[in-house]
Structure formats: C-alpha cells, structure tokens
Enzyme design. Structure first.
Site, PDB file in Angstrom:
ATOM      1  N   ASP A 180      18.762 -76.178  57.310  1.00  0.00           N
ATOM      2  CA  ASP A 180      20.099 -76.710  57.577  1.00  0.00           C
ATOM      3  C   ASP A 180      21.043 -75.547  57.903  1.00  0.00           C
ATOM      4  O   ASP A 180      21.010 -74.506  57.243  1.00  0.00           O
ATOM      5  CB  ASP A 180      20.594 -77.477  56.339  1.00  0.00           C
ATOM      6  N   ASN A 203      21.048 -89.867  53.462  1.00  0.00           N
ATOM      7  CA  ASN A 203      22.284 -90.629  53.625  1.00  0.00           C
ATOM      8  C   ASN A 203      22.167 -91.644  54.759  1.00  0.00           C
ATOM      9  O   ASN A 203      21.671 -91.306  55.837  1.00  0.00           O
ATOM     10  CB  ASN A 203      23.448 -89.673  53.946  1.00  0.00           C
ATOM     11  N   GLN A 234      26.616 -89.869  55.858  1.00  0.00           N
ATOM     12  CA  GLN A 234      25.809 -89.520  57.037  1.00  0.00           C
ATOM     13  C   GLN A 234      26.727 -89.044  58.162  1.00  0.00           C
ATOM     14  O   GLN A 234      27.704 -89.717  58.508  1.00  0.00           O
ATOM     15  CB  GLN A 234      24.980 -90.724  57.503  1.00  0.00           C
ATOM     16  N   HIS A 260      17.247 -88.396  58.634  1.00  0.00           N
ATOM     17  CA  HIS A 260      16.783 -87.110  58.105  1.00  0.00           C
ATOM     18  C   HIS A 260      16.806 -87.142  56.591  1.00  0.00           C
ATOM     19  O   HIS A 260      17.597 -87.868  55.987  1.00  0.00           O
ATOM     20  CB  HIS A 260      17.626 -85.947  58.640  1.00  0.00           C
ATOM     21  N   HIS A 281      17.238 -84.589  53.326  1.00  0.00           N
ATOM     22  CA  HIS A 281      17.624 -83.261  52.853  1.00  0.00           C
ATOM     23  C   HIS A 281      16.700 -82.832  51.720  1.00  0.00           C
ATOM     24  O   HIS A 281      16.431 -83.615  50.797  1.00  0.00           O
ATOM     25  CB  HIS A 281      19.044 -83.292  52.256  1.00  0.00           C
TER      26      HIS A 281
END
Ligand code: AMP
Ligand code: ZN
Length: 133
Positions: A30, A86, A93, A99, A101
């Site tokens: 990230d 999310n 989100q 995706h 995390h």
C-alpha cells in the site's frame, strides 16, 4: 474495467511493489501504509466489492491472505495481523475494485482501527435476526 487503477496495477499495466502474484491475484504494498508491510490483495478480474466477487475468487482470496499474511508477520517479527476489507464509501472504501488489506501489527503501535462498543438492544437483535429467518 477501463480507468480502474487497481485493474491496471493487478494486471501489470501500472508498476507496483509486488510481493506475490498468481493467475488470479497480485499482492502489492500500500502506498499509504498504516504500518510497515501494509499490503493489498487485488484480484486481476474486476469486482467493485465483495458482493461482486465470484465465489471461487472469494475463497481463494482468504488463502492468499493467510499465505502472504503469515510471511509478513513472521518476516517482520510483528505481533499480529489485521485482515480488513471495506465495502462502500460509508465503510471507508475509497478504491472501488475489491481488495483486502493485510496490516501487520505490533503491540502499542498506535494504529487506530477500533470502535467504541455499544449495547445490543432487544429491538436491534430482533430486527437483525429476522433477516435470517
Ligand atoms: P480502501 O479505503 O479500503 O478503499 O483502501 C484503498 C487503499 O489503497 C488505501 O490504503 C490507499 O493507501 C491505497 N492505494 C490507493 N492507490 C494506491 C496505489 N496506486 N498503489 C498502492 N496503494 C494505493
Ligand atoms: Zn478494477
């Protein structure tokens, strides 16, 4: 999906710090990490959120989370790992390509991800349980 940044990253059109790749997923670091090693699991096929993700990819995603998460936690010597996902703006989100995390955690790292516990009322309990009857 045109103009989806995570489609482009997942399929290698935009370079990324890739930790893991297979035929269905790419896992990247990230760019705005909550903690060292904060990574994102991206499916190569576009799905806006969990509800759009096909069953086989949903199942595989958790296996990737375990595999990559364990390497991150062991390798970094972290004390724990948050697996977070999310759906919808209200839930935080910001990129509308599914995706997951992976956030390695250390005791007292100060990363905030909590909530203030409320109280389960009879009314809420009834309303929610009725959805599954
Ligand atoms: P979410 O809020 O769950 O949609 O998470 C989106 C995440 O994507 C955030 O943690 C961002 O820091 C991260 N992010 C956004 N753009 C990029 C990018 N180009 N490369 C890597 N991470 C990104
Ligand atoms: Zn996409």
């Amino acid at each position: 999906m045109e103009n989806c940044i995570f489609c482009k990253i997942a399929n290698g059109e935009i370079p990324s710090a890739t930790l893991y790749e297979d035929e269905d997923f790419r896992v990247i670091l990230d760019l705005g990490p909550a903690a060292k090693g904060h990574s994102l699991i991206l499916p190569k096929r576009h799905a806006a959120n969990l509800y759009e993700l096909p069953d086989d990819l949903a199942a595989k995603a958790l296996i990737v989370a375990r595999k990559v998460g364990q390497t991150l936690q062991m390798g970094l010597g972290s004390d724990g790992l948050n697996v977070l996902q999310n759906n919808g703006e209200a839930a935080g989100q910001t990129v509308f390509h599914f995706h997951i995390h992976l956030i390695p955690r250390c005791t007292k790292d100060g990363v905030g991800m909590g909530w203030k516990p409320g109280t389960l009322t009879e009314e809420d309990k009834e309303e929610v349980m009725a959805l599954f009857r």
